[in-house]
Design a protein around this motif. Structure first.
Motif, PDB file in Angstrom:
ATOM      1  N   MET A  81      -5.557  -2.463  -7.099  1.00  0.00           N
ATOM      2  CA  MET A  81      -5.177  -1.977  -5.771  1.00  0.00           C
ATOM      3  C   MET A  81      -5.729  -2.887  -4.680  1.00  0.00           C
ATOM      4  O   MET A  81      -5.049  -3.173  -3.697  1.00  0.00           O
ATOM      5  N   PHE A  82      -6.945  -3.375  -4.865  1.00  0.00           N
ATOM      6  CA  PHE A  82      -7.580  -4.202  -3.842  1.00  0.00           C
ATOM      7  C   PHE A  82      -7.007  -5.622  -3.796  1.00  0.00           C
ATOM      8  O   PHE A  82      -7.248  -6.346  -2.843  1.00  0.00           O
ATOM      9  N   LEU A  83      -6.256  -6.029  -4.805  1.00  0.00           N
ATOM     10  CA  LEU A  83      -5.495  -7.269  -4.753  1.00  0.00           C
ATOM     11  C   LEU A  83      -4.058  -6.986  -4.319  1.00  0.00           C
ATOM     12  O   LEU A  83      -3.458  -7.778  -3.597  1.00  0.00           O
ATOM     13  N   PHE A  84      -3.539  -5.860  -4.739  1.00  0.00           N
ATOM     14  CA  PHE A  84      -2.164  -5.483  -4.407  1.00  0.00           C
ATOM     15  C   PHE A  84      -1.977  -5.337  -2.896  1.00  0.00           C
ATOM     16  O   PHE A  84      -0.974  -5.791  -2.344  1.00  0.00           O
ATOM     17  N   ILE A  85      -2.932  -4.738  -2.215  1.00  0.00           N
ATOM     18  CA  ILE A  85      -2.835  -4.532  -0.756  1.00  0.00           C
ATOM     19  C   ILE A  85      -2.676  -5.866  -0.021  1.00  0.00           C
ATOM     20  O   ILE A  85      -1.732  -6.021   0.765  1.00  0.00           O
ATOM     21  N   PRO A  86      -3.542  -6.869  -0.241  1.00  0.00           N
ATOM     22  CA  PRO A  86      -3.336  -8.142   0.461  1.00  0.00           C
ATOM     23  C   PRO A  86      -2.027  -8.830   0.092  1.00  0.00           C
ATOM     24  O   PRO A  86      -1.404  -9.472   0.932  1.00  0.00           O
ATOM     25  N   LEU A  87      -1.596  -8.676  -1.164  1.00  0.00           N
ATOM     26  CA  LEU A  87      -0.333  -9.295  -1.564  1.00  0.00           C
ATOM     27  C   LEU A  87       0.847  -8.659  -0.836  1.00  0.00           C
ATOM     28  O   LEU A  87       1.740  -9.369  -0.357  1.00  0.00           O
ATOM     29  N   ILE A  88       0.849  -7.347  -0.737  1.00  0.00           N
ATOM     30  CA  ILE A  88       1.923  -6.653  -0.007  1.00  0.00           C
ATOM     31  C   ILE A  88       1.879  -7.033   1.468  1.00  0.00           C
ATOM     32  O   ILE A  88       2.916  -7.299   2.087  1.00  0.00           O
ATOM     33  N   LEU A  89       0.695  -7.069   2.043  1.00  0.00           N
ATOM     34  CA  LEU A  89       0.570  -7.460   3.449  1.00  0.00           C
ATOM     35  C   LEU A  89       1.035  -8.898   3.667  1.00  0.00           C
ATOM     36  O   LEU A  89       1.677  -9.209   4.679  1.00  0.00           O
ATOM     37  N   LEU A  90       0.751  -9.769   2.728  1.00  0.00           N
ATOM     38  CA  LEU A  90       1.194 -11.163   2.825  1.00  0.00           C
ATOM     39  C   LEU A  90       2.723 -11.241   2.793  1.00  0.00           C
ATOM     40  O   LEU A  90       3.324 -12.008   3.546  1.00  0.00           O
ATOM     41  N   VAL A  91       3.341 -10.450   1.946  1.00  0.00           N
ATOM     42  CA  VAL A  91       4.813 -10.403   1.897  1.00  0.00           C
ATOM     43  C   VAL A  91       5.371  -9.912   3.229  1.00  0.00           C
ATOM     44  O   VAL A  91       6.311 -10.504   3.786  1.00  0.00           O
ATOM     45  N   ILE A  92       4.793  -8.841   3.775  1.00  0.00           N
ATOM     46  CA  ILE A  92       5.242  -8.296   5.065  1.00  0.00           C
ATOM     47  C   ILE A  92       5.071  -9.332   6.173  1.00  0.00           C
ATOM     48  O   ILE A  92       5.964  -9.526   6.999  1.00  0.00           O
ATOM     49  N   GLN A  93       3.935 -10.007   6.184  1.00  0.00           N
ATOM     50  CA  GLN A  93       3.696 -11.024   7.205  1.00  0.00           C
ATOM     51  C   GLN A  93       4.676 -12.188   7.063  1.00  0.00           C
ATOM     52  O   GLN A  93       5.191 -12.698   8.056  1.00  0.00           O
ATOM     53  N   THR A  94       4.916 -12.604   5.839  1.00  0.00           N
ATOM     54  CA  THR A  94       5.784 -13.755   5.596  1.00  0.00           C
ATOM     55  C   THR A  94       7.233 -13.479   5.983  1.00  0.00           C
ATOM     56  O   THR A  94       7.880 -14.325   6.600  1.00  0.00           O
ATOM     57  N   PHE A  95       7.728 -12.319   5.622  1.00  0.00           N
ATOM     58  CA  PHE A  95       9.155 -12.060   5.779  1.00  0.00           C
ATOM     59  C   PHE A  95       9.526 -11.217   6.990  1.00  0.00           C
ATOM     60  O   PHE A  95      10.704 -11.108   7.316  1.00  0.00           O
ATOM     61  N   TRP A  96       8.530 -10.634   7.674  1.00  0.00           N
ATOM     62  CA  TRP A  96       8.858  -9.841   8.861  1.00  0.00           C
ATOM     63  C   TRP A  96       8.001 -10.213  10.071  1.00  0.00           C
ATOM     64  O   TRP A  96       8.525 -10.643  11.097  1.00  0.00           O
ATOM     65  N   LEU A  97       6.696 -10.048   9.953  1.00  0.00           N
ATOM     66  CA  LEU A  97       5.837 -10.226  11.125  1.00  0.00           C
ATOM     67  C   LEU A  97       5.829 -11.646  11.679  1.00  0.00           C
ATOM     68  O   LEU A  97       6.040 -11.838  12.880  1.00  0.00           O
ATOM     69  N   LEU A  98       5.573 -12.643  10.840  1.00  0.00           N
ATOM     70  CA  LEU A  98       5.535 -14.019  11.353  1.00  0.00           C
ATOM     71  C   LEU A  98       6.878 -14.466  11.930  1.00  0.00           C
ATOM     72  O   LEU A  98       6.903 -15.043  13.022  1.00  0.00           O
TER      73      LEU A  98
END
Length: 143
Positions: A81-98
């Motif tokens: 879970m503690f690795l999954f959270i940053p990976l999901i956030l990285l996906v969100i940042q890469t494809f939406w936020l940035l």
């Protein structure tokens, strides 16, 4: 007593990842605007470049962590879970936020009206959650 570190590449990558995020997101992001001669336009241009490179570095580090764990025959179990959270956030940042922040920065640079948005707050919250999760994950894989 066996003191061998089980996942040295994963541990190094996790803490390097934390260092990159903290240095860029929590220090460089706002400090560049305090430098003499750096206008908002120039600062936004620098920020776009730096955050896009940071994003690529984060993907390399994430890949290094996952590869290290899988090649060591490690199981993530409860720590996942503690690795999954940053990976999901990285996906969100890469494809939406940035991309959304890039559009806003470009609009501002071109002198267009930029409507109010909470995107920067979302990005900051994601970075805080990412750093906390990575730190917990790093400590768990050290043990």
């Amino acid at each position: 007593m066996n003191t061998a570190i089980k996942y040295p590449l994963a541990i190094a990558s996790v803490f390097l990842w934390i260092g990159f995020v903290c240095a860029i997101s929590f220090m460089e992001a706002w400090l560049k605007f305090k430098a003499p001669g750096v206008s908002l336009h120039i600062g936004l241009g620098i920020g776009r470049l730096v955050f896009n490179v940071l994003n690529k570095v984060e993907w390399v580090l994430a890949f290094a962590v996952i590869t290290s764990l899988l090649s060591s025959g490690g199981t993530l179990q409860a720590s996942f879970m503690f690795l999954f959270i940053p990976l999901i956030l990285l996906v969100i940042q890469t494809f939406w936020l940035l991309p959304a922040l890039d559009v806003r920065a470009e609009m501002y640079i071109q002198g267009l009206a930029v409507p109010p948005s909470d995107l920067h707050i979302y990005y900051i919250v994601a970075e805080v959650c990412k750093v906390i999760s990575l730190f917990i994950f790093g400590i768990k894989i050290i043990r």
